[in-house]
Write a protein that holds these residues in place. Sequence first.
Motif, PDB file in Angstrom:
ATOM      1  N   THR A 112       0.803  -1.214   0.000  1.00  0.00           N
ATOM      2  CA  THR A 112       0.000   0.000   0.000  1.00  0.00           C
ATOM      3  C   THR A 112       0.838   1.267   0.000  1.00  0.00           C
ATOM      4  O   THR A 112       0.317   2.344  -0.288  1.00  0.00           O
ATOM      5  CB  THR A 112      -0.951   0.018   1.206  1.00  0.00           C
ATOM      6  N   SER A 113       2.125   1.174   0.335  1.00  0.00           N
ATOM      7  CA  SER A 113       3.028   2.313   0.226  1.00  0.00           C
ATOM      8  C   SER A 113       4.463   1.798   0.267  1.00  0.00           C
ATOM      9  O   SER A 113       4.720   0.644   0.613  1.00  0.00           O
ATOM     10  CB  SER A 113       2.791   3.336   1.348  1.00  0.00           C
ATOM     11  N   GLY A 114       5.407   2.675  -0.064  1.00  0.00           N
ATOM     12  CA  GLY A 114       6.814   2.304  -0.045  1.00  0.00           C
ATOM     13  C   GLY A 114       7.368   2.047  -1.440  1.00  0.00           C
ATOM     14  O   GLY A 114       6.734   2.357  -2.457  1.00  0.00           O
ATOM     15  N   GLU A 115       8.591   1.480  -1.476  1.00  0.00           N
ATOM     16  CA  GLU A 115       9.292   1.258  -2.740  1.00  0.00           C
ATOM     17  C   GLU A 115       9.857  -0.155  -2.807  1.00  0.00           C
ATOM     18  O   GLU A 115      10.206  -0.753  -1.784  1.00  0.00           O
ATOM     19  CB  GLU A 115      10.456   2.247  -2.892  1.00  0.00           C
ATOM     20  N   PHE A 116       9.970  -0.661  -4.050  1.00  0.00           N
ATOM     21  CA  PHE A 116      10.588  -1.960  -4.297  1.00  0.00           C
ATOM     22  C   PHE A 116      11.408  -1.877  -5.572  1.00  0.00           C
ATOM     23  O   PHE A 116      10.991  -1.258  -6.559  1.00  0.00           O
ATOM     24  CB  PHE A 116       9.530  -3.053  -4.452  1.00  0.00           C
ATOM     25  N   ALA A 117      12.597  -2.499  -5.552  1.00  0.00           N
ATOM     26  CA  ALA A 117      13.429  -2.581  -6.750  1.00  0.00           C
ATOM     27  C   ALA A 117      14.190  -3.900  -6.718  1.00  0.00           C
ATOM     28  O   ALA A 117      14.405  -4.491  -5.657  1.00  0.00           O
ATOM     29  CB  ALA A 117      14.402  -1.402  -6.830  1.00  0.00           C
ATOM     30  N   ALA A 118      14.606  -4.374  -7.892  1.00  0.00           N
ATOM     31  CA  ALA A 118      15.338  -5.640  -7.977  1.00  0.00           C
ATOM     32  C   ALA A 118      16.224  -5.632  -9.212  1.00  0.00           C
ATOM     33  O   ALA A 118      15.908  -4.987 -10.217  1.00  0.00           O
ATOM     34  CB  ALA A 118      14.377  -6.821  -8.024  1.00  0.00           C
ATOM     35  N   ARG A 119      17.323  -6.377  -9.134  1.00  0.00           N
ATOM     36  CA  ARG A 119      18.200  -6.610 -10.274  1.00  0.00           C
ATOM     37  C   ARG A 119      18.604  -8.076 -10.270  1.00  0.00           C
ATOM     38  O   ARG A 119      18.755  -8.677  -9.198  1.00  0.00           O
ATOM     39  CB  ARG A 119      19.447  -5.728 -10.221  1.00  0.00           C
ATOM     40  N   ALA A 120      18.805  -8.648 -11.454  1.00  0.00           N
ATOM     41  CA  ALA A 120      19.181 -10.059 -11.523  1.00  0.00           C
ATOM     42  C   ALA A 120      20.014 -10.329 -12.766  1.00  0.00           C
ATOM     43  O   ALA A 120      19.804  -9.716 -13.814  1.00  0.00           O
ATOM     44  CB  ALA A 120      17.944 -10.948 -11.526  1.00  0.00           C
ATOM     45  N   MET A 121      20.958 -11.264 -12.632  1.00  0.00           N
ATOM     46  CA  MET A 121      21.743 -11.774 -13.756  1.00  0.00           C
ATOM     47  C   MET A 121      21.673 -13.296 -13.690  1.00  0.00           C
ATOM     48  O   MET A 121      22.009 -13.894 -12.660  1.00  0.00           O
ATOM     49  CB  MET A 121      23.189 -11.306 -13.670  1.00  0.00           C
ATOM     50  N   PHE A 122      21.226 -13.915 -14.782  1.00  0.00           N
ATOM     51  CA  PHE A 122      20.988 -15.355 -14.792  1.00  0.00           C
ATOM     52  C   PHE A 122      21.718 -15.980 -15.977  1.00  0.00           C
ATOM     53  O   PHE A 122      21.175 -16.070 -17.082  1.00  0.00           O
ATOM     54  CB  PHE A 122      19.491 -15.643 -14.889  1.00  0.00           C
ATOM     55  N   LEU A 138      13.988  -3.147  -0.550  1.00  0.00           N
ATOM     56  CA  LEU A 138      12.686  -2.813   0.009  1.00  0.00           C
ATOM     57  C   LEU A 138      12.861  -1.586   0.890  1.00  0.00           C
ATOM     58  O   LEU A 138      13.681  -1.590   1.812  1.00  0.00           O
ATOM     59  CB  LEU A 138      12.123  -3.975   0.840  1.00  0.00           C
ATOM     60  N   LYS A 139      12.088  -0.545   0.610  1.00  0.00           N
ATOM     61  CA  LYS A 139      12.220   0.704   1.360  1.00  0.00           C
ATOM     62  C   LYS A 139      10.862   1.166   1.867  1.00  0.00           C
ATOM     63  O   LYS A 139       9.948   1.443   1.074  1.00  0.00           O
ATOM     64  CB  LYS A 139      12.844   1.793   0.481  1.00  0.00           C
ATOM     65  N   ASP A 140      10.726   1.198   3.193  1.00  0.00           N
ATOM     66  CA  ASP A 140       9.513   1.714   3.844  1.00  0.00           C
ATOM     67  C   ASP A 140       8.241   1.098   3.269  1.00  0.00           C
ATOM     68  O   ASP A 140       7.219   1.765   3.103  1.00  0.00           O
ATOM     69  CB  ASP A 140       9.449   3.240   3.732  1.00  0.00           C
ATOM     70  N   LEU A 141       8.282  -0.203   3.004  1.00  0.00           N
ATOM     71  CA  LEU A 141       7.113  -0.887   2.449  1.00  0.00           C
ATOM     72  C   LEU A 141       6.036  -1.071   3.515  1.00  0.00           C
ATOM     73  O   LEU A 141       6.334  -1.354   4.675  1.00  0.00           O
ATOM     74  CB  LEU A 141       7.505  -2.252   1.905  1.00  0.00           C
ATOM     75  N   GLU A 142       4.807  -0.921   3.088  1.00  0.00           N
ATOM     76  CA  GLU A 142       3.657  -1.228   3.938  1.00  0.00           C
ATOM     77  C   GLU A 142       2.860  -2.325   3.236  1.00  0.00           C
ATOM     78  O   GLU A 142       2.489  -2.174   2.064  1.00  0.00           O
ATOM     79  CB  GLU A 142       2.796   0.006   4.168  1.00  0.00           C
ATOM     80  N   LEU A 143       2.625  -3.450   3.940  1.00  0.00           N
ATOM     81  CA  LEU A 143       1.976  -4.605   3.337  1.00  0.00           C
ATOM     82  C   LEU A 143       0.757  -5.009   4.143  1.00  0.00           C
ATOM     83  O   LEU A 143       0.797  -5.033   5.376  1.00  0.00           O
ATOM     84  CB  LEU A 143       2.941  -5.796   3.262  1.00  0.00           C
ATOM     85  N   GLU A 144      -0.319  -5.353   3.435  1.00  0.00           N
ATOM     86  CA  GLU A 144      -1.520  -5.903   4.051  1.00  0.00           C
ATOM     87  C   GLU A 144      -1.613  -7.373   3.666  1.00  0.00           C
ATOM     88  O   GLU A 144      -1.612  -7.715   2.476  1.00  0.00           O
ATOM     89  CB  GLU A 144      -2.766  -5.168   3.570  1.00  0.00           C
ATOM     90  N   GLY A 145      -1.673  -8.270   4.679  1.00  0.00           N
ATOM     91  CA  GLY A 145      -1.825  -9.697   4.421  1.00  0.00           C
ATOM     92  C   GLY A 145      -3.098 -10.229   5.025  1.00  0.00           C
ATOM     93  O   GLY A 145      -3.953  -9.471   5.510  1.00  0.00           O
ATOM     94  N   GLY A 146      -3.239 -11.545   5.034  1.00  0.00           N
ATOM     95  CA  GLY A 146      -4.467 -12.148   5.535  1.00  0.00           C
ATOM     96  C   GLY A 146      -4.720 -11.865   6.999  1.00  0.00           C
ATOM     97  O   GLY A 146      -5.846 -11.588   7.403  1.00  0.00           O
TER      98      GLY A 146
END
Length: 282
Positions: A112-122, A138-146
């Motif tokens: 619901t708010s915050g930031e996400f980024a990823a990098r990968a080499m395969f 993951l930066k200041d993420l806000e998550l709603e789960g079950g």
Amino acid sequence: ELVTLSDVDLAVSGGLTSFAGPINAVIRRSTPQTTRRSGIMIGGTLVFEDNIFNSEGIMSLSSDIKLGNFSVRYDLDRESGHVASSVGPLLFGGQGLMQANLRPLGLPFTPTSGEFAARAMFPFGKERDGPQTGTLFLKDLELEGGYYHISRLNSAITLDAVWPPRSKGSQIASIGLLQMGLPVTDVQASFAINSAEIVDVETLSMTFAGGKISGEPFTLRLDDAESTANLDVSGVALPALARLSGLKGLEAQGTLSGQIPIRIGNDDLLIDAGILNTTGPG
């Protein structure tokens, strides 16, 4: 897995030794638990020359929601190649991605708010161009789960293998506030990722009602299997706990200490015969 190609326009030259042109694809994965389908659109270019395939492009949820970039290289003579990709940074809430944008992905939680980024080499094939590597931010993420709400989740995870994902130990994550019926704060954890379904938690600590809760090392299962852990509780203030209970007129003095075994399932968290002792006046 279902891959659909569309709008393929190949310009062929030199017999079958080279071609170049735009290529678009939609990759859809059916979710076993529900009837929903996730969709990521891929668009880019494909070039084949001197027995080498090169492709690059973007990944998106729609024409105006870009997820990231990718590139692919494969050498037919060496029978080797690699895939490189980057995602984000993705912003959630406010002016960023909203719940409706993310629904096609079928995530088990809602950012619901915050930031996400990823990098990968395969790398892949007979002569791999170095090891698999990846990073998650993951930066200041806000998550709603079950059954939980997570606020201010921060972590930078280094992967030694992209798929199945794997990391060395001592990866660090912090959570400002974790709500699972009662609020705990200042959650700190170190861990190692063993696969997409298994995380080995090495250390765990948090603050609750003026006291401390720490966890012995345990394995957290992210699939349908149940996880178990033992939590050590010390110095939990009974006056603070009475206020959190919301029961009118409830008062208490002293502190609580002891051990709480817990069982973690897909949709619930259960306390399994915990024992807490009071110190000081009750």
